[in-house]
Every structure is written in C-alpha cells, then in structure tokens.
Motif scaffolding. Sequence first.
Motif, mmCIF file in Angstrom:
data_model
loop_
_atom_site.group_PDB
_atom_site.id
_atom_site.type_symbol
_atom_site.label_atom_id
_atom_site.label_comp_id
_atom_site.label_asym_id
_atom_site.label_seq_id
_atom_site.Cartn_x
_atom_site.Cartn_y
_atom_site.Cartn_z
ATOM 1 N N ASP A 208 0.862 -1.184 0.000
ATOM 2 C CA ASP A 208 0.000 0.000 0.000
ATOM 3 C C ASP A 208 0.898 1.233 0.000
ATOM 4 O OD1 ASP A 208 -2.393 -1.423 0.077
ATOM 5 O OD2 ASP A 208 -2.307 -1.608 2.260
ATOM 6 N N PRO A 209 0.781 2.091 -1.008
ATOM 7 C CA PRO A 209 1.732 3.203 -1.122
ATOM 8 C C PRO A 209 1.573 4.245 -0.029
ATOM 9 C CG PRO A 209 0.007 3.402 -2.781
ATOM 10 C CD PRO A 209 -0.179 2.066 -2.121
ATOM 11 N N LEU B 6 -3.931 12.385 2.886
ATOM 12 C CA LEU B 6 -3.537 11.974 4.229
ATOM 13 C C LEU B 6 -3.348 10.462 4.310
ATOM 14 C CD1 LEU B 6 -3.087 13.016 7.159
ATOM 15 C CD2 LEU B 6 -5.491 12.464 7.578
ATOM 16 N N ALA B 7 -4.201 9.712 3.620
ATOM 17 C CA ALA B 7 -4.155 8.236 3.609
ATOM 18 C C ALA B 7 -4.302 7.646 5.004
ATOM 19 C CB ALA B 7 -2.867 7.743 2.943
ATOM 20 N N CYS B 8 -5.083 8.313 5.848
ATOM 21 C CA CYS B 8 -5.466 7.789 7.157
ATOM 22 C C CYS B 8 -6.985 7.898 7.278
ATOM 23 C CB CYS B 8 -4.808 8.579 8.290
ATOM 24 S SG CYS B 8 -3.019 8.373 8.415
ATOM 25 N N ARG B 9 -7.567 7.004 8.060
ATOM 26 C CA ARG B 9 -9.025 6.981 8.179
ATOM 27 C C ARG B 9 -9.506 8.175 8.986
ATOM 28 N NH1 ARG B 9 -12.820 5.017 11.664
ATOM 29 N NH2 ARG B 9 -11.218 4.207 13.080
ATOM 30 N N THR B 10 -10.495 8.877 8.454
ATOM 31 C CA THR B 10 -11.150 9.969 9.164
ATOM 32 C C THR B 10 -12.630 9.629 9.320
ATOM 33 O OG1 THR B 10 -11.591 11.172 7.103
ATOM 34 C CG2 THR B 10 -9.528 11.686 8.239
ATOM 35 N N THR C 221 -11.406 14.463 5.678
ATOM 36 C CA THR C 221 -10.352 13.994 4.782
ATOM 37 C C THR C 221 -9.861 15.124 3.887
ATOM 38 O OG1 THR C 221 -11.254 11.742 4.739
ATOM 39 C CG2 THR C 221 -9.813 12.358 2.921
ATOM 40 N N LEU C 222 -10.789 15.896 3.332
ATOM 41 C CA LEU C 222 -10.421 17.004 2.453
ATOM 42 C C LEU C 222 -9.661 18.094 3.205
ATOM 43 C CD1 LEU C 222 -13.687 17.316 0.309
ATOM 44 C CD2 LEU C 222 -11.484 16.337 -0.391
ATOM 45 N N ILE C 223 -10.073 18.369 4.444
ATOM 46 C CA ILE C 223 -9.398 19.409 5.226
ATOM 47 C C ILE C 223 -7.962 19.002 5.535
ATOM 48 C CG2 ILE C 223 -9.340 20.556 7.472
ATOM 49 C CD1 ILE C 223 -12.415 20.558 7.394
ATOM 50 N N TYR C 224 -7.786 17.783 6.014
ATOM 51 C CA TYR C 224 -6.447 17.312 6.341
ATOM 52 C C TYR C 224 -5.575 17.220 5.089
ATOM 53 C CZ TYR C 224 -7.297 16.241 11.253
ATOM 54 O OH TYR C 224 -7.535 16.351 12.593
ATOM 55 N N SER C 225 -6.155 16.778 3.992
ATOM 56 C CA SER C 225 -5.411 16.707 2.735
ATOM 57 C C SER C 225 -5.010 18.093 2.257
ATOM 58 C CB SER C 225 -6.256 16.009 1.660
ATOM 59 O OG SER C 225 -6.518 14.662 2.003
ATOM 60 N N ALA C 226 -5.899 19.066 2.451
ATOM 61 C CA ALA C 226 -5.592 20.442 2.055
ATOM 62 C C ALA C 226 -4.417 20.996 2.855
ATOM 63 C CB ALA C 226 -6.824 21.328 2.227
ATOM 64 N N LEU D 40 7.267 17.556 5.734
ATOM 65 C CA LEU D 40 6.006 17.037 5.202
ATOM 66 C C LEU D 40 5.701 15.654 5.781
ATOM 67 C CD1 LEU D 40 3.696 17.660 3.252
ATOM 68 C CD2 LEU D 40 5.026 16.582 1.434
ATOM 69 N N PHE D 41 6.711 14.781 5.842
ATOM 70 C CA PHE D 41 6.534 13.470 6.468
ATOM 71 C C PHE D 41 6.109 13.631 7.928
ATOM 72 C CE2 PHE D 41 9.173 11.714 2.997
ATOM 73 C CZ PHE D 41 8.482 10.542 2.735
ATOM 74 N N GLY D 42 6.786 14.519 8.638
ATOM 75 C CA GLY D 42 6.473 14.732 10.044
ATOM 76 C C GLY D 42 5.070 15.275 10.257
ATOM 77 N N LEU D 43 4.650 16.206 9.403
ATOM 78 C CA LEU D 43 3.311 16.777 9.511
ATOM 79 C C LEU D 43 2.254 15.722 9.289
ATOM 80 C CD1 LEU D 43 1.350 19.156 9.747
ATOM 81 C CD2 LEU D 43 1.721 19.601 7.300
ATOM 82 N N ARG D 44 2.437 14.883 8.273
ATOM 83 C CA ARG D 44 1.455 13.829 8.017
ATOM 84 C C ARG D 44 1.379 12.859 9.185
ATOM 85 N NH1 ARG D 44 1.651 8.545 6.602
ATOM 86 N NH2 ARG D 44 -0.339 7.741 5.801
ATOM 87 N N GLN D 45 2.529 12.463 9.713
ATOM 88 C CA GLN D 45 2.535 11.538 10.841
ATOM 89 C C GLN D 45 1.857 12.154 12.057
ATOM 90 O OE1 GLN D 45 6.391 9.852 11.511
ATOM 91 N NE2 GLN D 45 5.691 8.468 13.109
ATOM 92 N N TYR D 46 2.081 13.437 12.271
ATOM 93 C CA TYR D 46 1.463 14.138 13.402
ATOM 94 C C TYR D 46 -0.064 14.168 13.251
ATOM 95 C CZ TYR D 46 0.259 17.984 16.556
ATOM 96 O OH TYR D 46 -0.307 18.745 17.532
ATOM 97 N N LEU D 47 -0.544 14.475 12.045
ATOM 98 C CA LEU D 47 -1.989 14.525 11.812
ATOM 99 C C LEU D 47 -2.625 13.147 11.978
ATOM 100 C CD1 LEU D 47 -2.104 16.903 8.697
ATOM 101 C CD2 LEU D 47 -2.695 17.466 11.062
ATOM 102 N N CYS D 48 -1.970 12.110 11.442
ATOM 103 C CA CYS D 48 -2.505 10.753 11.571
ATOM 104 C C CYS D 48 -2.510 10.303 13.028
ATOM 105 C CB CYS D 48 -1.685 9.775 10.725
ATOM 106 S SG CYS D 48 -1.952 9.911 8.943
ATOM 107 N N ALA D 49 -1.450 10.669 13.782
ATOM 108 C CA ALA D 49 -1.388 10.302 15.202
ATOM 109 C C ALA D 49 -2.517 10.977 15.978
ATOM 110 C CB ALA D 49 -0.031 10.688 15.781
ATOM 111 N N GLY D 50 -2.796 12.233 15.651
ATOM 112 C CA GLY D 50 -3.894 12.928 16.317
ATOM 113 C C GLY D 50 -5.232 12.266 16.052
ATOM 114 N N LEU D 51 -5.450 11.863 14.821
ATOM 115 C CA LEU D 51 -6.690 11.159 14.481
ATOM 116 C C LEU D 51 -6.796 9.842 15.232
ATOM 117 C CD1 LEU D 51 -6.847 11.740 10.623
ATOM 118 C CD2 LEU D 51 -8.525 12.515 12.289
ATOM 119 N N SER D 52 -5.683 9.106 15.259
ATOM 120 C CA SER D 52 -5.691 7.814 15.941
ATOM 121 C C SER D 52 -5.972 7.981 17.433
ATOM 122 C CB SER D 52 -4.337 7.121 15.728
ATOM 123 O OG SER D 52 -4.302 5.877 16.396
#
Length: 200
Positions: free
Chosen positions: A56-57, A118-122, A128-133, A164-176
């Motif tokens: 999964d990419p 984002l490629a994380c479940r919301t 999803t659109l907000i986080y992706s934006a 960018l990697f860090g920001l995505r990981q931070y957002l996904c961690a917050g969702l989780s």
Amino acid sequence: MPGTQQKRLLLGIFENLPGLSFLILSQASGDLRLAGWIGAVLAGFVCATYIKHILDPHPILLGINVFTVGITPLIEGLFLLDMPHQAQWLVQNVDTAVLSSVFLIGLALTLFAPNGFLACRTETRRQTLIYSAVLLAASGTGIIWSAFVDASPLLSLAMPLSLLFGLRQYLCAGLSDRQSLNSGLTALPGATAPSADLTV
C-alpha cells in the motif's frame, strides 16, 4: 519467518530505497546519470508492487517514486531529441520537480482516493479534504522554498520533505488518538461517546 510488523518495516525500507539510493549515489559519486538510472529501476520495482497490491503506497513516497521512475528517461529523451537546454533545466531544478510531483500526486489522491492525501481513516469526507488540504499547502510551500532557495539538496529538498513526512505523521497520530479515546468512552458501561470533531 518475519512477523507482520517486521514485514511492514521491510516493505517501508523497500519503498524508501529508490529515493535514498539516488540521493546517496548522486552525492557520493557525482554521477547523476548512474544514480538516476539505478533509482529509476528500483522505483520501477516499487511501483510494480503498488500495481500488484503487494504494498500500500505511502502518499508522499508515491509521489517521489513516480517521479523517480520517469525523470531519468525523460532527461535522456530530451538529450536524444537535441533539447539540451530543457534537459539541463530539469537537472538544475530537480528538487523543485520532486516536490511538484509529490504535490500533484497528493492532489490526485485528494480528489479520487477515499482517504485523500492523508491516507489515514477519518470520520467524514470533509475531514479527509481538510487534512489533505493542509498537506497540499505544506507541499506547495516546499515547492516555493526549493524554487527560491539556492542551497544544497539537504536544505532545499530533504528539509521540506522531512517536514512534510512529520506533519502527516502528526496529523494521523492525532486522528488515531481521538478515535481511540472515543472507542474507550463508548466501551464504558452506560457511557455515550461525544460526537467526534476531527477538523483542524
């Protein structure tokens, strides 16, 4: 036999290999052509695992690997077509081109993929659109940075990609974390979980 987490780690290393090999070889040897072709071949293998659904990419690495597959053949083709100025321009602006590829792939994922860039479940499509934006805005900022900062690849490319990697990981961690909290509240006897608000 490696376990699930070990397999995931190995696949993650494999997915990172094309970009890392290009960066290391180009800096160590100074031979951009050799580094480019090795990176392109490795990225081709990685993209094949995407197509076969073996891997999964990662949304950011997807942009990097798609770029790595195509850039060296494109530059070689421009030289063969007697378009050296265009080829040299690509070579000189490769950092900006990588970040542009990440942005364009991210935009396509935002528009067409269920979990967006984002490629994380919301909880909702709007989230999803907000986080992706947010990630797209960060990618766009990286493009501007690399285009106007005359510096080494470590500063013009590696730094914005790392952020960018860090920001995505931070957002996904917050969702989780929020989803785990809501699940825990729901599991309590007689408890009603509050409505999830995952907007930024």
